[in-house]
Design a protein around this motif. Sequence first.
Motif, PDB file in Angstrom:
ATOM      1  N   ASP A 134       0.828  -1.205   0.000  1.00 39.01           N
ATOM      2  CA  ASP A 134       0.000   0.000   0.000  1.00 39.01           C
ATOM      3  C   ASP A 134       0.862   1.255   0.000  1.00 39.01           C
ATOM      4  OD1 ASP A 134      -2.495   1.360   0.048  1.00 39.01           O
ATOM      5  OD2 ASP A 134      -2.361   1.585   2.222  1.00 39.01           O
ATOM      6  N   GLU A 135       1.998   1.208   0.674  1.00 38.48           N
ATOM      7  CA  GLU A 135       2.898   2.357   0.772  1.00 38.48           C
ATOM      8  C   GLU A 135       3.978   2.364  -0.310  1.00 38.48           C
ATOM      9  OE1 GLU A 135       4.340   1.674   4.715  1.00 38.48           O
ATOM     10  OE2 GLU A 135       2.374   2.061   5.621  1.00 38.48           O
ATOM     11  N   ASP A 193      -1.221  -7.900  -4.949  1.00 38.23           N
ATOM     12  CA  ASP A 193      -1.857  -6.590  -4.898  1.00 38.23           C
ATOM     13  C   ASP A 193      -2.630  -6.228  -6.161  1.00 38.23           C
ATOM     14  OD1 ASP A 193      -2.590  -4.010  -4.080  1.00 38.23           O
ATOM     15  OD2 ASP A 193      -0.669  -3.137  -4.672  1.00 38.23           O
ATOM     16  N   ARG A 194      -1.925  -5.978  -7.245  1.00 36.46           N
ATOM     17  CA  ARG A 194      -2.576  -5.415  -8.441  1.00 36.46           C
ATOM     18  C   ARG A 194      -1.829  -5.849  -9.690  1.00 36.46           C
ATOM     19  NH1 ARG A 194       0.899  -1.336  -9.781  1.00 36.46           N
ATOM     20  NH2 ARG A 194       2.251  -0.714  -8.082  1.00 36.46           N
ATOM     21  N   SER A 235      -6.646  -2.653  -6.508  1.00 36.29           N
ATOM     22  CA  SER A 235      -5.496  -2.890  -5.639  1.00 36.29           C
ATOM     23  C   SER A 235      -6.019  -3.532  -4.364  1.00 36.29           C
ATOM     24  CB  SER A 235      -4.787  -1.577  -5.299  1.00 36.29           C
ATOM     25  OG  SER A 235      -3.929  -1.756  -4.184  1.00 36.29           O
ATOM     26  N   ARG A 250      -5.189  -1.576  -1.259  1.00 41.77           N
ATOM     27  CA  ARG A 250      -6.125  -0.481  -0.972  1.00 41.77           C
ATOM     28  C   ARG A 250      -7.449  -1.018  -0.441  1.00 41.77           C
ATOM     29  NH1 ARG A 250      -4.716   1.782  -6.182  1.00 41.77           N
ATOM     30  NH2 ARG A 250      -2.804   2.911  -5.861  1.00 41.77           N
ATOM     31  N   ARG A 297      -6.960  -2.096   3.105  1.00 37.91           N
ATOM     32  CA  ARG A 297      -6.244  -1.117   3.927  1.00 37.91           C
ATOM     33  C   ARG A 297      -6.803  -1.046   5.355  1.00 37.91           C
ATOM     34  NH1 ARG A 297      -6.070   4.311   1.037  1.00 37.91           N
ATOM     35  NH2 ARG A 297      -4.241   3.422   0.031  1.00 37.91           N
TER      36      ARG A 297
END
Length: 186
Positions: free
Chosen positions: A69-70, A104-105, A156, A159, A162
Motif C-alpha cells: 500500500d505504501e 496486490d494489483r 489494488s 487499498r 487497507r
Amino acid sequence: RARRALGVVARAQGALIFGEGAPGFSADPHPGNVMVLDDGRLALIDYGCHCSYDPAERRILVDLYAALDESNKPEIVRTVKAMGYESDTFDEELMVAFATQCFDRDIVDDGSPYAYLVGLEKTDRVRRIPRKFMLTCRVALLLRGLGARIGCGRLSMARLWRHEVRRARRNIRRGGDAAGSVGQVQ
C-alpha cells in the motif's frame, strides 16, 4: 450492485484473512461460491479450499500489505523473504514485481498477468514460496479478475484491505495477535 457486492466480498475476505481469531478464509471466492440471501446479505460458501494463518504468518501478511500500500520496496522484499520465498538470484526488483502482481494489483498493461509471471520466471526462477501464502494470492487474483469482469478497472487489494491491515497493525503494536476481532462486514 455487482460492484457493491464485490466490495463486500473483498472486505469480508480481508477480515477473514487478517482478523485475529478468524476461522479462516475461503481461497475460492468465485461467483458460484457467493450467495445473496433473502435479506440481501451475502454468504460465502464452499470452504473446500480454505486457509487460516497463525499469528506469525498473519503478521507477515499484514507487513506485506502495508508495504504494498505504501510502495515501500525494501519492506516488500523483507516480507517476501520472511514468507519463505526463494529464487535463483533473489533479484529485489523481481521480488517486488512478483509480490505486486501476485498479492496486490496487475502491473502489466498488455497481455496476461500469467504471461508476465512466466517471463519473470525466465529471469529469476522462483524456487519456493509456501502454499499457504499463495492461497491469499489466489484470493487476490480471483477478486481482481472479478472486478475487471464487472468493469471496476484495476483493483489494488492493498487499498481494498487497507482498513483491515491498519486495524491489524494497531493490534500488533498493542501486543495483540495480529488483527482486531472479526466483526460483521457492512
